[in-house]
Design a protein around this motif. Structure first.
Motif, short mmCIF file in Angstrom:
data_model
loop_
_atom_site.label_atom_id
_atom_site.label_comp_id
_atom_site.label_asym_id
_atom_site.label_seq_id
_atom_site.Cartn_x
_atom_site.Cartn_y
_atom_site.Cartn_z
N ARG A 9 -9.80 7.00 -59.68
CA ARG A 9 -8.76 7.17 -58.69
C ARG A 9 -9.19 7.75 -57.49
NH1 ARG A 9 -3.55 6.50 -59.65
NH2 ARG A 9 -4.10 6.29 -61.74
N TYR A 10 -9.72 8.99 -57.54
CA TYR A 10 -10.42 9.72 -56.38
C TYR A 10 -11.30 9.15 -55.69
CZ TYR A 10 -7.10 13.29 -58.28
OH TYR A 10 -5.91 13.76 -58.50
N GLY A 11 -12.22 8.28 -56.63
CA GLY A 11 -13.06 7.49 -55.91
C GLY A 11 -12.38 6.35 -55.04
N SER A 12 -11.63 5.62 -55.42
CA SER A 12 -10.52 4.55 -54.80
C SER A 12 -10.18 5.17 -53.56
CB SER A 12 -9.73 4.22 -55.78
OG SER A 12 -10.21 3.56 -56.81
N ILE A 13 -9.61 6.24 -53.83
CA ILE A 13 -8.96 7.05 -52.56
C ILE A 13 -9.77 7.12 -51.47
CG2 ILE A 13 -7.72 9.03 -51.93
CD1 ILE A 13 -6.33 9.13 -54.54
N SER A 14 -11.23 7.55 -51.68
CA SER A 14 -11.98 8.11 -50.78
C SER A 14 -12.68 6.89 -50.07
CB SER A 14 -13.29 8.70 -51.22
OG SER A 14 -12.93 10.00 -52.01
N LEU A 15 -12.90 5.67 -50.88
CA LEU A 15 -13.17 4.38 -50.46
C LEU A 15 -11.91 3.79 -49.41
CD1 LEU A 15 -14.97 2.69 -53.49
CD2 LEU A 15 -16.21 3.77 -51.48
N LEU A 16 -10.82 3.96 -49.81
CA LEU A 16 -9.78 3.25 -49.11
C LEU A 16 -9.71 4.26 -47.80
CD1 LEU A 16 -7.09 2.77 -51.96
CD2 LEU A 16 -7.91 1.03 -50.66
N PHE A 17 -9.68 5.41 -47.65
CA PHE A 17 -9.87 6.08 -46.55
C PHE A 17 -10.86 5.62 -45.77
CE2 PHE A 17 -10.93 10.15 -43.80
CZ PHE A 17 -9.70 10.14 -43.31
N MET A 160 -11.33 -14.97 -53.47
CA MET A 160 -11.63 -13.98 -54.72
C MET A 160 -10.62 -12.62 -54.21
SD MET A 160 -15.63 -14.14 -54.82
CE MET A 160 -15.82 -12.76 -56.12
N PHE A 161 -10.28 -12.61 -52.74
CA PHE A 161 -9.60 -11.27 -52.52
C PHE A 161 -8.18 -11.52 -52.83
CE2 PHE A 161 -6.97 -9.11 -49.48
CZ PHE A 161 -7.23 -7.72 -49.84
N VAL A 162 -7.73 -12.83 -52.33
CA VAL A 162 -6.24 -12.90 -52.77
C VAL A 162 -5.82 -13.00 -54.36
CG1 VAL A 162 -4.39 -14.60 -52.52
CG2 VAL A 162 -6.01 -13.97 -50.46
N SER A 194 -9.21 1.86 -61.80
CA SER A 194 -10.62 1.13 -61.88
C SER A 194 -10.17 -0.26 -60.90
CB SER A 194 -10.80 0.72 -63.49
OG SER A 194 -10.96 1.81 -64.28
N ALA A 195 -9.25 -0.93 -61.04
CA ALA A 195 -9.08 -1.99 -60.57
C ALA A 195 -8.81 -2.08 -58.89
CB ALA A 195 -7.71 -2.74 -60.83
N PHE A 196 -8.28 -0.95 -58.51
CA PHE A 196 -8.08 -0.36 -57.29
C PHE A 196 -9.77 -0.17 -56.47
CE2 PHE A 196 -3.63 0.03 -57.48
CZ PHE A 196 -3.23 -0.35 -56.20
N PHE A 197 -10.38 0.51 -57.33
CA PHE A 197 -11.96 0.88 -57.17
C PHE A 197 -12.56 -0.40 -56.93
CE2 PHE A 197 -16.29 1.84 -57.80
CZ PHE A 197 -16.32 3.14 -57.11
N ILE A 198 -12.69 -1.54 -57.64
CA ILE A 198 -13.37 -2.52 -57.54
C ILE A 198 -12.94 -3.50 -56.53
CG2 ILE A 198 -13.79 -4.68 -58.73
CD1 ILE A 198 -13.48 -3.34 -61.53
N THR A 200 -11.44 -2.36 -53.84
CA THR A 200 -11.90 -1.74 -52.50
C THR A 200 -13.25 -1.83 -52.26
OG1 THR A 200 -9.88 -0.27 -52.68
CG2 THR A 200 -11.67 0.62 -51.15
N PHE A 201 -14.15 -1.50 -53.25
CA PHE A 201 -15.62 -1.61 -53.13
C PHE A 201 -16.03 -2.95 -52.69
CE2 PHE A 201 -19.81 -2.37 -54.58
CZ PHE A 201 -20.42 -1.24 -54.30
N PHE A 202 -15.19 -3.74 -53.15
CA PHE A 202 -15.47 -5.25 -52.81
C PHE A 202 -15.15 -5.62 -51.31
CE2 PHE A 202 -14.00 -9.98 -53.08
CZ PHE A 202 -15.42 -10.61 -52.95
N VAL A 203 -13.99 -5.03 -50.66
CA VAL A 203 -13.63 -5.37 -49.50
C VAL A 203 -14.66 -4.69 -48.55
CG1 VAL A 203 -12.05 -5.01 -47.69
CG2 VAL A 203 -11.63 -5.61 -49.98
N LEU A 204 -15.28 -3.44 -49.01
CA LEU A 204 -16.12 -2.69 -48.01
C LEU A 204 -17.34 -3.46 -47.92
CD1 LEU A 204 -15.44 0.98 -48.93
CD2 LEU A 204 -15.70 0.15 -46.65
N TRP A 205 -17.85 -4.06 -49.16
CA TRP A 205 -19.35 -4.57 -49.23
C TRP A 205 -19.00 -6.00 -48.14
CZ3 TRP A 205 -19.55 -9.75 -51.25
CH2 TRP A 205 -20.92 -9.96 -51.32
N ARG A 206 -17.97 -6.55 -48.23
CA ARG A 206 -17.83 -7.83 -47.36
C ARG A 206 -17.80 -7.29 -46.00
NH1 ARG A 206 -17.48 -11.41 -44.48
NH2 ARG A 206 -16.74 -13.50 -45.10
N ILE A 207 -16.99 -6.47 -45.45
CA ILE A 207 -16.76 -6.21 -44.35
C ILE A 207 -18.23 -5.59 -43.51
CG2 ILE A 207 -14.40 -5.97 -44.17
CD1 ILE A 207 -14.94 -3.22 -43.51
#
Length: 352
Positions: A9-17, A160-162, A194-198, A200-207
Motif C-alpha cells: 500500500r505505502y509502496g503504491s502511494i510512493s509510486l503514484l506520487f 494491457m493497461f485498460v 498489490s493490484a495498485f502496486f503492479i 502503477t509500477f507497470f505505468v512507470l516502467w512504460r513512461i
C-alpha cells in the motif's frame, strides 16, 4: 498479512506520487497529462482512505476524504478514453460525470458523519452505477477501435493497461458490494494494494521507456514526417498503396485496415507498419480522414457543387453520418464543412 499489505500500500502511494510528479513535470500542458495527475492523486487518496481512518477529537477525518476518492473511477475512465483518441478533449458531459461522482462521494460522506445509513447506501449505490456505466462505455469504445492503432508497442500497452483498469474496477465493485464485512476484509486489502502496486509500477516502467511520450502527447495533426529513404523491400508495397490512394479506394464506407489489406493482397501487419513508418500515420482513422478531408476540401471549393448538401458529400466520402465528418473536418481545418464552403465562396466572389 498486514505487514505485506502495508508494504504494498505505502509502496503504491510512493509510486503514484512519483508518477504524478513525473507527469506534472513533463506533460502538465497536455490534457492527458492533467488526467494522469488527477488519476494518480485520486488513487492515493483512495488507498489512504480504505486503510487509515484518522480520528482527532472524536471526529473521523477519513470520511472527509471520501468525496475526493469517488471521482477516481471517472478520471480512470477519461484517461483510458484519451489513450484511444488522438484528438481527445474534455467535453461538458465528461466534466458532468466527474461532478456526479464527487456529488455521490459528498452524499456518502454526509451519511457516514451523520450516522444515516440510508443516505450512505444511496451514495454508494449511485456511485457504483456511474462506475459500471463508464466501464461499459469504455469497453465499447475499445472494441470499436481495437484495430485502429498502427503503433504496435503503444497498442499492446493500451490494451494491457485498460484491461487492468477494467478488471480492477470490476473487482472493487464486486468486493465492496458482496465481500466487505464478511470475513474477507484483510485479504481484500492485500489484493487491492498489490493490484495498485503492479499497475502503477507497470505505468512507470512504460513512461520511462523511449516511447513513453506516446501515452501523453500526440502530434497535431497525428501525422509525423515519413522517412526520406524507403527500404527496397517496402518500395513496391508502398507504390501499390499509393495507387490505391490515387484511385480513392479510401472512400469505401466502413473500410477497415483488414479490408484494405485484402485489396492490396498484403498481410495486415505489413500494411500497418507501412502506413505508420512510411506514411507517418499513427492511427488508421487518421489515415482515412486525412485523405477524405482533402477530397472534401476540393468538393466544397467547387462552385459547380455549391448546392450539393454537406451530408451528401459526407456519405460520398465514406462517412456513415454527418457528425463524424464534421468532427474530422474541423480537427484538420479548424472550420466546419459549411463554414469552409461559405468562406471559400465568399473569398472567390471578392476576388472576382
Amino acid at each position: 498479512m498486514e505487514t505485506f499489505d502495508n508494504l504494498m500500500r505505502y509502496g503504491s502511494i510512493s509510486l503514484l506520487f512519483w508518477l504524478a510528479v513525473l507527469i506534472c513535470r513533463d506533460f502538465r500542458c497536455h490534457v492527458r497529462g492533467k488526467l494522469g495527475v488527477a488519476l494518480a492523486l485520486s488513487q492515493i487518496v483512495y488507498l489512504v482512505s480504505t486503510k487509515v481512518d484518522p480520528i482527532i477529537g472524536g471526529f473521523s477525518f477519513g470520511a472527509m476524504l471520501i468525496p475526493l476518492c469517488f471521482p477516481g473511477t471517472a478520471f480512470a475512465w477519461l484517461f483510458c478514453l484519451s489513450q484511444f483518441d488522438d484528438h481527445f478533449n474534455m467535453k461538458r458531459w465528461h466534466w458532468g460525470v466527474v461532478a456526479a461522482q464527487f456529488a455521490t462521494g459528498f452524499v456518502t460522506m454526509v451519511g457516514l458523519i451523520g450516522g444515516q445509513g440510508e443516505i450512505t447506501s444511496v451514495g454508494f449505490a449511485t456511485s457504483k452505477l456511474i462506475t459500471l456505466a463508464t466501464l461499459i462505455h469504455l469497453v465499447l469504445i475499445i472494441w470499436q477501435g481495437r484495430q485502429d492503432d498502427l503503433m504496435e508497442s503503444r497498442c499492446v500497452f493500451r490494451r494491457m493497461f485498460v484491461t487492468a483498469v477494467v478488471v480492477l474496477s470490476v473487482a472493487i465493485l464486486v468486493a465492496e458490494t458482496f465481500l466487505v464485512d464478511r470475513g474477507f476484509d484483510e485479504l481484500l486489502l492485500v489484493v487491492q494494494s498489490s493490484a495498485f502496486f503492479i499497475i502503477t509500477f507497470f505505468v512507470l516502467w512504460r513512461i520511462s521507456g523511449p516511447d513513453g511520450i506516446d501515452l501523453f502527447v500526440f502530434s497535431d495533426p497525428a501525422v509525423s514526417e515519413p522517412p526520406t529513404v524507403v527500404p527496397v523491400e517496402d518500395k513496391h508495397d508502398l507504390d501499390a498503396l499509393r495507387r490505391v490512394i490515387t484511385d480513392k479506394a479510401f472512400l469505401e464506407q466502413g473500410l477497415t485496415i483488414a479490408g484494405l489489406a485484402d485489396q492490396l493482397r498484403m498481410p495486415e501487419h505489413r500494411l500497418r507498419r507501412l502506413i505508420n513508418q512510411q506514411l507517418g500515420f499513427r492511427n488508421f482513422s487518421d489515415f482515412l480522414n486525412h485523405h477524405r478531408v482533402s477530397v472534401a476540401q476540393e468538393r466544397l471549393a467547387d462552385c459547380a457543387e455549391r448546392h450539393v448538401p454537406v451530408l451528401t458529400i459526407a456519405m460520398d466520402l465514406g462517412y456513415g453520418s454527418l457528425g463524424p465528418f464534421n468532427r474530422a473536418f474541423k480537427e484538420r481545418t479548424g472550420q466546419t464543412p459549411s463554414e469552409y464552403r461559405r468562406q471559400f465562396l465568399s473569398d472567390l466572389e471578392m476576388a472576382s
